[in-house]
Design an enzyme around this catalytic site. Structure first.
Site, mmCIF file in Angstrom:
data_model
loop_
_atom_site.group_PDB
_atom_site.id
_atom_site.type_symbol
_atom_site.label_atom_id
_atom_site.label_comp_id
_atom_site.label_asym_id
_atom_site.label_seq_id
_atom_site.Cartn_x
_atom_site.Cartn_y
_atom_site.Cartn_z
ATOM 1 N N TYR A 49 41.145 45.054 35.846
ATOM 2 C CA TYR A 49 40.447 45.133 37.131
ATOM 3 C C TYR A 49 39.343 44.074 37.193
ATOM 4 C CZ TYR A 49 37.387 47.013 40.804
ATOM 5 O OH TYR A 49 36.590 47.157 41.908
ATOM 6 N N LYS A 53 39.224 40.735 39.550
ATOM 7 C CA LYS A 53 38.130 40.606 40.525
ATOM 8 C C LYS A 53 37.394 39.267 40.324
ATOM 9 C CE LYS A 53 37.022 43.161 43.315
ATOM 10 N NZ LYS A 53 37.494 43.293 44.727
#
Ligand SMILES: NC(=O)c1ccc[n+]([C@@H]2O[C@H](COP(=O)([O-])OP(=O)(O)OC[C@H]3O[C@@H](n4cnc5c(N)ncnc54)[C@H](OP(=O)(O)O)[C@@H]3O)[C@@H](O)[C@H]2O)c1
Length: 211
Positions: A49, A53
């Site tokens: 994640y 990002k």
């Protein structure tokens, strides 16, 4: 989605000359700091994640669009599922609710964040990276006790525990507090303290927040 998708949105904004406010996260940092992360700190993501990002941030900032990358964290709000709804379900299912006391972040109400994002978008602030959360910091344990108090339940039913597997393996930052010094320095309005936001969220939404 986090990386390539964000880049596509930014390219489209660049094409039509639109300003973009892109949301990012404290998970771009490892979480081993001892003071709040600021915008210039080196990103060191530990999870897929966080890594995707970071790639999204880079795609947005490299697109040529007039873009604000806003890192925030620990959001709760009316739509979808959220930690307040999860705590309400857990409170109904059992007497004692465990919550981690070895992580720290800043719970932020989406209504206050949304207002801040609109304010940023229409401000004279320079495009680039910005940190925006409520004021203060809390562990999930402290936050859960505050939620129980707002729900009229006994906060003592929330018991401190160690992080879940995912967090304890370092995939979630143990320390996820973002500095808002740059935000305040630019004259942008500070969000309330997380305890005041939580109270206002319950005052405003009542059971809708926990249903
Ligand atoms: N939640 C937090 O605490 C937090 C903290 C920091 C940053 N953020 C950032 O805030 C943003 C929203 O997070 P969230 O927690 O609100 O996530 P969420 O509840 O999972 O919502 C994600 C949204 O993206 C849409 N979406 C997901 N996959 C898609 C796809 N393949 N194509 C098109 N749309 C897709 C979903 O559409 P549907 O509703 O139709 O499924 C949903 O509206 C993300 O950029 C996240 O990184 C969140």
């Amino acid at each position: 989605m986090n990386a390539f998708g964000a880049g596509l949105v930014a390219e489209a904004c660049q094409t039509v000359g639109a300003r973009l406010v892109h949301l990012s996260t404290a998970d771009v940092f490892a979480g081993d700091a001892e003071e709040p992360y600021d915008e210039a700190d080196r990103v060191t993501p530990r999870s897929a994640y966080g890594r995707t990002k970071v790639l999204g941030e880079q795609a947005v900032l490299g697109s040529g669009a007039e873009a604000f990358v806003v890192r925030t964290g620990w959001l709760y709000g009316q739509g979808g599922d959220n930690v307040v709804k999860a705590l309400t379900r857990m409170a109904a299912a059992g007497e004692v609710v465990p919550a981690a006391d070895d992580q720290v972040g800043t719970p932020t109400w989406t209504v206050h964040l949304a207002r801040a994002l609109v304010g940023l978008a229409v401000s004279n602030a320079a495009p680039g990276i910005w940190h925006c959360t409520a004021v203060g910091e809390a562990s999930p344990f402290v936050f859960a006790r505050a939620v129980f108090a707002e729900l009229g339940l006994d906060p003592a039913r929330v018991e401190p525990t160690a992080s879940s597997d995912r967090a304890s393996r370092g995939l979630r930052p143990a320390y996820a507090v973002l500095s808002t010094v740059k935000w305040r320095g630019a004259g942008l309005p500070e969000l309330p303290h997380w305890r005041d936001s939580l109270h206002e969220a319950f005052e405003t939404l009542g059971e809708e927040l926990s249903d």
